[in-house]
Design an enzyme around this catalytic site. Structure first.
Site, PDB file in Angstrom:
ATOM      1  N   PHE A  40      -9.742  -4.659  11.612  1.00  0.00           N
ATOM      2  CA  PHE A  40     -11.008  -4.471  10.936  1.00  0.00           C
ATOM      3  C   PHE A  40     -10.906  -4.927   9.500  1.00  0.00           C
ATOM      4  O   PHE A  40     -11.690  -4.622   8.674  1.00  0.00           O
ATOM      5  CB  PHE A  40     -11.458  -2.989  11.008  1.00  0.00           C
ATOM      6  CG  PHE A  40     -10.411  -1.997  10.554  1.00  0.00           C
ATOM      7  CD1 PHE A  40     -10.291  -1.650   9.216  1.00  0.00           C
ATOM      8  CD2 PHE A  40      -9.550  -1.417  11.479  1.00  0.00           C
ATOM      9  CE1 PHE A  40      -9.337  -0.731   8.804  1.00  0.00           C
ATOM     10  CE2 PHE A  40      -8.608  -0.474  11.077  1.00  0.00           C
ATOM     11  CZ  PHE A  40      -8.515  -0.144   9.744  1.00  0.00           C
ATOM     12  N   TYR A  53       0.776  -1.235   0.000  1.00  0.00           N
ATOM     13  CA  TYR A  53       0.000   0.000   0.000  1.00  0.00           C
ATOM     14  C   TYR A  53       0.813   1.294   0.000  1.00  0.00           C
ATOM     15  O   TYR A  53       0.245   2.370  -0.117  1.00  0.00           O
ATOM     16  CB  TYR A  53      -0.975  -0.018   1.180  1.00  0.00           C
ATOM     17  CG  TYR A  53      -2.048  -1.069   0.985  1.00  0.00           C
ATOM     18  CD1 TYR A  53      -3.139  -0.819   0.174  1.00  0.00           C
ATOM     19  CD2 TYR A  53      -1.932  -2.319   1.587  1.00  0.00           C
ATOM     20  CE1 TYR A  53      -4.104  -1.779  -0.033  1.00  0.00           C
ATOM     21  CE2 TYR A  53      -2.891  -3.300   1.378  1.00  0.00           C
ATOM     22  CZ  TYR A  53      -3.982  -3.025   0.567  1.00  0.00           C
ATOM     23  OH  TYR A  53      -4.931  -3.988   0.344  1.00  0.00           O
TER      24      TYR A  53
END
Length: 409
Positions: A409, A123
């Protein structure tokens, strides 16, 4: 790429989530866990890439508010469930999803995007920097003792059913949110996450156990854990697997850790997500017997540089001009004058000469105060253009406590 990218519809969810499971190994999740994620998924903030009727890419964004230095909470998109079908790699699908998603986050008016990465090398090219780290401990509890402070003996500990104690534990948790940058203010429904306890994923350990700490009739802490019995010829050597240890004061915190290290028939306490400056590191009698390891945790992306830098405060007065490079979100590129202190900050575009040059990735890494700009400069990722500017900014961007993401998450 000619595949169709669109917002997720309810009747697409099963195929969409099934593709996600396939991308992460093809083992279906336990039904309890799958139901939770289906309930938490925000369809209007989730996208899929479709090749005809086949889903070949997935990505979502939870609605969060992230604690930042100074105690404020900033709106953030919690990027999640990102996958690309193995049959459709190297076709630009991931890039197209990141492009669509960051454009959406900007339109939603959220200054930050955050994520946890299955592969951390992915990322950075999209402007994400590692903003929080987490520590894992494997404590040899046969040789390590907890040196508890005064008041620990006044704390009463009792076993409770994890589900029955959920409301009490959540109340303690809510009182601690914001005590560290990086912690999440969650929407309703997320209190179910720490109670997930699928038998398929215990690996021979006990069902989820819970102990609450009380003082004067008030719940002041809790520990959730599993106990995994093991033995050898010489005797028992079970493992305590600590999932959550939370308390409102040092005495209660120490009492909980002392309990975990003193459980009969066990020899090890394992904890896989603790702050890198966790007070337990100063409670143990022998840090060498605790096998502390550190890894990346939450990756941070500034979607709106000006709004994000204005939303936090700074340890010491700072007045610097930042030359920011952001190839993926060019609206952030250019010079920004940051002026701030412990009371507040402003960050506006300027034509003044730059003091520091860095990319938005480095800003994301330093944003929560856990990664020093000086460390990044030492790695060649931040350039000092005015003498003294690096030291000024590095100190100002810091945090008295390490940032920490308390759950994934």
């Amino acid at each position: 790429m000619t595949s169709d990218i669109r917002v997720l519809r309810k009747d697409d969810f099963e195929r969409w989530y099934g593709r996600l499971e396939l991308a992460f190994g093809g083992v279906p999740e336990p039904s309890q866990e799958r139901r939770l994620w289906e309930d938490l998924t925000e369809l209007d903030r989730s996208i899929g890439v479709w090749d005809g009727e086949e889903c070949v890419g997935t990505a979502g964004a939870f609605t969060f508010r992230v604690a930042v230095p100074g105690g404020a909470f900033v709106d953030a998109a919690g990027v999640t469930m990102v996958s690309v079908a193995a049959t459709h790699r190297r076709r630009g699908i991931l890039t197209s999803m990141m492009r669509r998603q960051l454009d959406d986050v900007r339109a939603w008016g959220e200054p930050l995007a955050v994520l946890t990465a299955s592969e951390p090398a992915i990322y950075g090219r999209f402007g994400y920097g590692v903003g929080t780290r987490q520590a894992a401990l494997t404590v040899d509890s046969t040789r390590v003792r907890i040196e508890a402070p005064a008041g620990a003996d006044d704390v009463t500990l009792r076993f409770v059913d994890a589900a029955e104690a959920a409301e009490r534990c959540e109340a303690v948790y809510l009182r601690t949110v914001g005590t560290r940058p990086g912690m999440l203010a969650r929407r309703p429904g997320w209190e179910r996450l720490p109670l997930l306890d699928s038998p398929e994923e215990r690996g021979g350990a006990s069902p989820l156990l819970c102990v609450v700490a009380e003082r004067g009739g008030e719940t002041v802490g809790f520990a959730r854990f599993h106990n995994k019995p093991e033995s050898e010829w010489a005797g028992p050597k079970g493992r305590v697997q600590a999932r959550d240890v939370t308390a409102l004061d040092p005495a209660a915190y120490a009492a909980l850790w002392r309990f975990l290290c003193d459980i009969d028939l066990t020899a090890t306490v394992e904890a896989y997500n603790r702050p890198v400056d966790d007070p337990v590191l100063s409670l143990v009698s022998d840090i060498r017997r605790c096998e502390v390891r550190v890894r990346d945790s939450m990756h941070v992306r500034l979607v709106d540089v000006g709004a994000a830098l204005e939303a936090r405060t700074y340890l010491t007065p700072v007045d610097v001009v930042l030359e920011v490079e952001d190839r993926f979100c060019p609206w952030n590129s250019g010079r920004w004058r940051l002026s701030g202190d412990a009371k507040g900050a402003s960050c506006e575009r300027t034509e003044e000469a730059a003091d520091l040059a860095l990319s938005v990735r480095e800003l994301g890494a330093a944003y929560l105060g856990g990664v020093s700009l000086a460390e990044l400069a030492g790695a060649g990722r931040v350039r000092e253009l005015r003498e003294g500017a690096l030291a000024e900014a590095a100190v100002a961007f810091g945090s008295p406590v390490a940032p920490w993401l308390q759950h994934g998450f």
